[in-house]
Design a protein around this motif. Structure first.
Motif, mmCIF file in Angstrom:
data_model
loop_
_atom_site.group_PDB
_atom_site.id
_atom_site.type_symbol
_atom_site.label_atom_id
_atom_site.label_comp_id
_atom_site.label_asym_id
_atom_site.label_seq_id
_atom_site.Cartn_x
_atom_site.Cartn_y
_atom_site.Cartn_z
ATOM 1 N N TYR A 178 -2.541 82.126 62.049
ATOM 2 C CA TYR A 178 -1.555 82.075 62.728
ATOM 3 C C TYR A 178 -0.252 81.426 61.836
ATOM 4 N N GLY A 179 0.757 82.275 61.618
ATOM 5 C CA GLY A 179 1.776 81.706 60.729
ATOM 6 C C GLY A 179 2.983 81.515 61.838
ATOM 7 N N PHE A 180 3.637 80.236 61.332
ATOM 8 C CA PHE A 180 4.661 79.722 62.278
ATOM 9 C C PHE A 180 6.019 79.748 61.286
ATOM 10 N N ALA A 181 7.149 79.885 61.788
ATOM 11 C CA ALA A 181 8.213 79.572 61.184
ATOM 12 C C ALA A 181 9.286 78.956 62.247
ATOM 13 N N GLY A 182 9.761 77.850 62.028
ATOM 14 C CA GLY A 182 10.595 77.100 62.850
ATOM 15 C C GLY A 182 10.043 76.852 64.264
ATOM 16 N N GLY A 183 8.660 76.740 64.384
ATOM 17 C CA GLY A 183 8.073 76.608 65.631
ATOM 18 C C GLY A 183 7.760 77.877 66.383
ATOM 19 N N GLN A 184 7.975 78.881 65.845
ATOM 20 C CA GLN A 184 7.367 80.470 66.468
ATOM 21 C C GLN A 184 6.610 80.753 65.813
ATOM 22 N N VAL B 171 -3.763 81.523 73.676
ATOM 23 C CA VAL B 171 -2.594 81.668 73.575
ATOM 24 C C VAL B 171 -1.957 82.449 72.555
ATOM 25 N N TRP B 172 -2.234 81.955 71.313
ATOM 26 C CA TRP B 172 -1.816 82.594 70.122
ATOM 27 C C TRP B 172 -2.326 83.907 69.929
ATOM 28 N N ALA B 173 -3.555 84.086 70.081
ATOM 29 C CA ALA B 173 -4.211 85.145 69.954
ATOM 30 C C ALA B 173 -3.800 86.511 70.678
ATOM 31 N N ALA B 174 -3.383 85.870 71.921
ATOM 32 C CA ALA B 174 -2.670 87.073 72.789
ATOM 33 C C ALA B 174 -1.227 87.150 72.776
ATOM 34 N N ALA B 175 -0.610 86.269 71.983
ATOM 35 C CA ALA B 175 0.819 86.415 72.338
ATOM 36 C C ALA B 175 1.525 87.366 71.302
ATOM 37 N N ASP B 176 2.746 87.689 71.962
ATOM 38 C CA ASP B 176 3.651 88.561 71.090
ATOM 39 C C ASP B 176 4.243 87.935 70.247
ATOM 40 N N LEU B 177 4.296 88.687 68.848
ATOM 41 C CA LEU B 177 4.721 87.990 67.613
ATOM 42 C C LEU B 177 6.421 88.013 67.757
ATOM 43 N N THR B 178 7.223 86.989 67.517
ATOM 44 C CA THR B 178 8.689 87.247 67.285
ATOM 45 C C THR B 178 9.084 87.560 65.980
ATOM 46 N N PRO C 203 4.504 86.047 49.721
ATOM 47 C CA PRO C 203 5.839 85.552 49.533
ATOM 48 C C PRO C 203 6.345 84.863 50.520
ATOM 49 N N ARG C 204 5.892 84.788 51.685
ATOM 50 C CA ARG C 204 6.273 83.848 52.730
ATOM 51 C C ARG C 204 5.933 82.482 52.748
ATOM 52 N N VAL C 205 5.006 82.132 51.969
ATOM 53 C CA VAL C 205 4.280 80.804 52.008
ATOM 54 C C VAL C 205 4.936 80.018 50.508
ATOM 55 N N PRO C 206 5.772 78.918 51.007
ATOM 56 C CA PRO C 206 6.273 78.060 49.698
ATOM 57 C C PRO C 206 5.248 77.107 49.338
ATOM 58 N N THR D 159 10.269 82.583 55.902
ATOM 59 C CA THR D 159 9.493 81.763 55.216
ATOM 60 C C THR D 159 8.712 80.932 56.191
ATOM 61 N N LEU D 160 7.531 80.816 56.260
ATOM 62 C CA LEU D 160 6.746 80.068 56.971
ATOM 63 C C LEU D 160 6.671 78.666 56.567
ATOM 64 N N ASP D 161 6.360 77.739 57.754
ATOM 65 C CA ASP D 161 6.341 76.502 57.735
ATOM 66 C C ASP D 161 5.051 75.725 57.905
ATOM 67 N N LEU D 162 4.208 76.697 58.697
ATOM 68 C CA LEU D 162 3.006 76.128 59.033
ATOM 69 C C LEU D 162 2.054 77.299 59.212
ATOM 70 N N LEU D 163 0.672 76.968 58.579
ATOM 71 C CA LEU D 163 -0.294 78.265 58.770
ATOM 72 C C LEU D 163 -1.207 77.253 59.753
ATOM 73 N N HIS D 164 -1.791 78.144 60.543
ATOM 74 C CA HIS D 164 -2.809 77.334 61.449
ATOM 75 C C HIS D 164 -4.001 78.348 61.520
ATOM 76 N N ILE D 165 -5.172 77.930 61.059
ATOM 77 C CA ILE D 165 -6.266 78.774 60.851
ATOM 78 C C ILE D 165 -7.406 78.248 61.843
ATOM 79 N N SER D 166 -7.838 79.086 62.930
ATOM 80 C CA SER D 166 -8.567 78.752 63.986
ATOM 81 C C SER D 166 -10.055 79.403 63.418
ATOM 82 N N LEU D 167 -11.030 78.521 63.239
ATOM 83 C CA LEU D 167 -12.282 78.813 62.758
ATOM 84 C C LEU D 167 -12.988 79.627 63.886
ATOM 85 N N ALA D 168 -12.720 79.155 65.192
ATOM 86 C CA ALA D 168 -13.426 79.913 66.262
ATOM 87 C C ALA D 168 -12.821 81.431 66.169
#
Length: 174
Positions: free
Chosen positions: A17-23, A167-174, A150-153, A3-12
């Protein structure tokens, strides 16, 4: 499936970017407003700042279900239907309806995201992602929205910002 706890949308980046537990666990291409960022009602812009998911609409509907006024029309998008209604702003599959959390910036008065009907929603696969083309909402591929939904409450935080996130655009997803 986390389950995701933060969605961050970058307009640029034109990315979600979806985060769960800070990851960082999810990265999806989006399409935000052709008119750019802005909060004013009637602007056709994508509102910035901190929001929350106020309503989840479309559970159980087929991929490509056509939604108007947040209700299923009974139609499923096809290229033929698209041709029959040129210029329609297609809202497909699911809706995650946003509500602003910052009074005076994106909540209440002439800047109220919820009253502006700003959603994360599906769009025809013929529409490009990664380019600002919407009327203010955040468009996603239907398949991506079906993965995300289904991951977004309810009340999941959604931050929309102009800055790129290299950094997020290039990061490996956990």
């Amino acid at each position: 499936m986390q389950t995701l706890d933060l969605l961050h949308i970058s307009l640029a980046d034109q990315a979600l970017y979806g985060f769960a537990g800070g990851q960082l666990v999810l990265r999806l291409a989006v399409s935000t407003a052709l008119n750019g960022p802005g909060e004013q009602s009637g602007s056709g812009c994508t509102p910035r700042g901190l929001h929350q998911v106020r309503a989840r609409i479309g559970e159980g509907l087929p991929a490509g279900a056509v939604l108007r006024g947040r209700r299923w029309t009974g139609e499923v998008w096809t290229p033929e239907l698209h041709e029959a209604f040129p210029g329609r702003d297609w809202i497909l599959t699911r809706i995650l309806w946003l509500s602003g959390c910052e009074v005076g910036r994106n909540r209440l008065g002439a800047v109220d995201t919820f009253r502006r009907y700003i959603y994360l929603h599906g769009t025809p696969d013929s529409e490009p992602m990664g380019l600002p083309r919407s009327h203010g909402c955040v468009r996603l591929r239907n398949a991506d929205l079906l993965e995300l939904y289904p991951r977004v409450p309810l009340h999941c935080r959604v931050r929309i910002e102009e800055a790129p996130c290299p950094v997020w655009a290039a990061a490996d997803l956990t």
